[in-house]
Write a protein that holds these residues in place. Structure first.
Motif, PDB file in Angstrom:
ATOM      1  N   PRO A  21      -1.413 -10.354   8.742  1.00 54.26           N
ATOM      2  CA  PRO A  21      -0.068 -10.879   8.440  1.00 54.26           C
ATOM      3  C   PRO A  21       0.844 -10.875   9.663  1.00 54.26           C
ATOM      4  CG  PRO A  21      -0.412  -8.781   7.321  1.00 54.26           C
ATOM      5  CD  PRO A  21      -1.720  -9.189   7.932  1.00 54.26           C
ATOM      6  N   LEU A  25       2.610 -14.372  10.449  1.00 58.21           N
ATOM      7  CA  LEU A  25       4.074 -14.403  10.399  1.00 58.21           C
ATOM      8  C   LEU A  25       4.665 -14.689  11.782  1.00 58.21           C
ATOM      9  CD1 LEU A  25       4.549 -11.435   7.949  1.00 58.21           C
ATOM     10  CD2 LEU A  25       5.209 -13.810   7.496  1.00 58.21           C
ATOM     11  N   GLU A  28       4.400 -18.459  12.265  1.00 57.01           N
ATOM     12  CA  GLU A  28       5.324 -19.224  11.422  1.00 57.01           C
ATOM     13  C   GLU A  28       6.778 -19.077  11.872  1.00 57.01           C
ATOM     14  OE1 GLU A  28       4.648 -21.453   9.104  1.00 57.01           O
ATOM     15  OE2 GLU A  28       2.492 -21.155   9.308  1.00 57.01           O
ATOM     16  N   PHE A  29       7.211 -17.833  12.104  1.00 59.23           N
ATOM     17  CA  PHE A  29       8.599 -17.624  12.517  1.00 59.23           C
ATOM     18  C   PHE A  29       8.822 -18.087  13.955  1.00 59.23           C
ATOM     19  CE2 PHE A  29       8.729 -14.903   8.764  1.00 59.23           C
ATOM     20  CZ  PHE A  29       9.960 -15.254   8.244  1.00 59.23           C
ATOM     21  N   GLU A  68      14.045 -15.341  15.517  1.00 62.09           N
ATOM     22  CA  GLU A  68      12.781 -16.049  15.324  1.00 62.09           C
ATOM     23  C   GLU A  68      11.997 -16.223  16.625  1.00 62.09           C
ATOM     24  OE1 GLU A  68      14.091 -19.591  13.268  1.00 62.09           O
ATOM     25  OE2 GLU A  68      13.675 -18.667  11.313  1.00 62.09           O
ATOM     26  N   SER A  85      10.202  -6.615  10.759  1.00 63.27           N
ATOM     27  CA  SER A  85       9.817  -7.149   9.446  1.00 63.27           C
ATOM     28  C   SER A  85      11.001  -7.112   8.492  1.00 63.27           C
ATOM     29  CB  SER A  85       8.638  -6.356   8.869  1.00 63.27           C
ATOM     30  OG  SER A  85       7.492  -6.519   9.673  1.00 63.27           O
ATOM     31  N   THR A  92      14.920 -14.312   5.758  1.00 56.24           N
ATOM     32  CA  THR A  92      14.224 -15.111   4.752  1.00 56.24           C
ATOM     33  C   THR A  92      15.006 -15.186   3.449  1.00 56.24           C
ATOM     34  OG1 THR A  92      12.103 -14.553   5.771  1.00 56.24           O
ATOM     35  CG2 THR A  92      12.037 -15.378   3.510  1.00 56.24           C
ATOM     36  N   PRO A 128       8.615 -19.273   1.485  1.00 56.77           N
ATOM     37  CA  PRO A 128       9.398 -18.112   1.924  1.00 56.77           C
ATOM     38  C   PRO A 128       9.172 -16.883   1.038  1.00 56.77           C
ATOM     39  CG  PRO A 128      10.858 -19.930   1.300  1.00 56.77           C
ATOM     40  CD  PRO A 128       9.462 -20.434   1.239  1.00 56.77           C
ATOM     41  N   TYR A 131       6.188 -15.264   2.410  1.00 56.53           N
ATOM     42  CA  TYR A 131       6.554 -14.536   3.627  1.00 56.53           C
ATOM     43  C   TYR A 131       7.197 -13.196   3.284  1.00 56.53           C
ATOM     44  CZ  TYR A 131       5.986 -18.989   6.147  1.00 56.53           C
ATOM     45  OH  TYR A 131       5.509 -20.160   6.677  1.00 56.53           O
ATOM     46  N   MET A 134       4.493 -10.690   2.446  1.00 57.02           N
ATOM     47  CA  MET A 134       3.781 -10.239   3.645  1.00 57.02           C
ATOM     48  C   MET A 134       4.660  -9.328   4.493  1.00 57.02           C
ATOM     49  SD  MET A 134       1.490 -13.465   4.906  1.00 57.02           S
ATOM     50  CE  MET A 134       2.644 -14.791   4.579  1.00 57.02           C
ATOM     51  N   LEU A 135       5.931  -9.681   4.645  1.00 61.09           N
ATOM     52  CA  LEU A 135       6.853  -8.835   5.408  1.00 61.09           C
ATOM     53  C   LEU A 135       7.032  -7.483   4.726  1.00 61.09           C
ATOM     54  CD1 LEU A 135       9.439 -11.575   6.372  1.00 61.09           C
ATOM     55  CD2 LEU A 135       8.033 -10.277   7.989  1.00 61.09           C
TER      56      LEU A 135
END
Length: 159
Positions: A21, A25, A28-29, A68, A85, A92, A128, A131, A134-135
């Motif tokens: 993750p 992540l 993506e970010f 980001e 995170s 998010t 989101p 996300y 996962m975060l």
């Protein structure tokens, strides 16, 4: 055989799971941050939830872009994983409230239509929300075995 395999994974691989993750992540970010860095500020057209609505749109844009860009680097390195995170979780949630949540819904069935990856109305909060989960796992687990956080912790314990 399954028991032996399970014990081998427990001994040798436990603590490696957070790397997956972290990398996803970070990609993506980081992609979103680079898009903001090289794009125009479109935050002025949004209405953010309180207290973020108190910040000027330019400041919010700069803050989101910076996070980001920096947070993905930290996630890849496994540095301050829980902090970054949690910061990305706040970002998010604000993004869901300002952009991804349906503008109007009257029933749970209408709200559920927003659980999608589409721009057909009703919002699009599926990605989101993934996300966020996962975060959340990174906030709870930390960087895992492979990361600067673990190296710093081991170094502090040996001194």
């Amino acid at each position: 055989m399954p028991g032996l395999l399970s014990r081998w994974f427990d001994r040798n691989m436990q603590g490696l799971a957070p790397i997956f993750p972290r990398v996803l992540l970070a990609y993506e970010f980081g992609e979103a941050g680079l898009e903001k860095l090289h794009g125009d500020n479109w935050f002025a057209d949004l209405s953010f939830p309180f207290p973020f609505s108190l910040l000027p749109a330019d400041f919010s844009w700069t803050l989101a872009t910076g996070l980001e860009i920096v947070a993905p680097i930290a996630l890849i390195l496994g540095f301050m994983t829980r902090f970054f995170s949690a910061a990305l979780m706040v970002l998010t949630v604000v993004a869901i409230a300002a952009v991804h949540w349906p503008a109007e819904w009257h029933t749970l069935a209408e709200l559920w239509k927003g659980y999608a990856i589409t721009d057909q109305g009703y919002g699009n909060y599926k990605l989101p929300l993934g996300y966020l989960f996962m975060l959340s796992s990174l906030v709870l687990s930390g960087s895992g075995r492979v990361g600067v956080d673990t190296w710093l912790k081991q170094r502090a314990l040996s001194n």
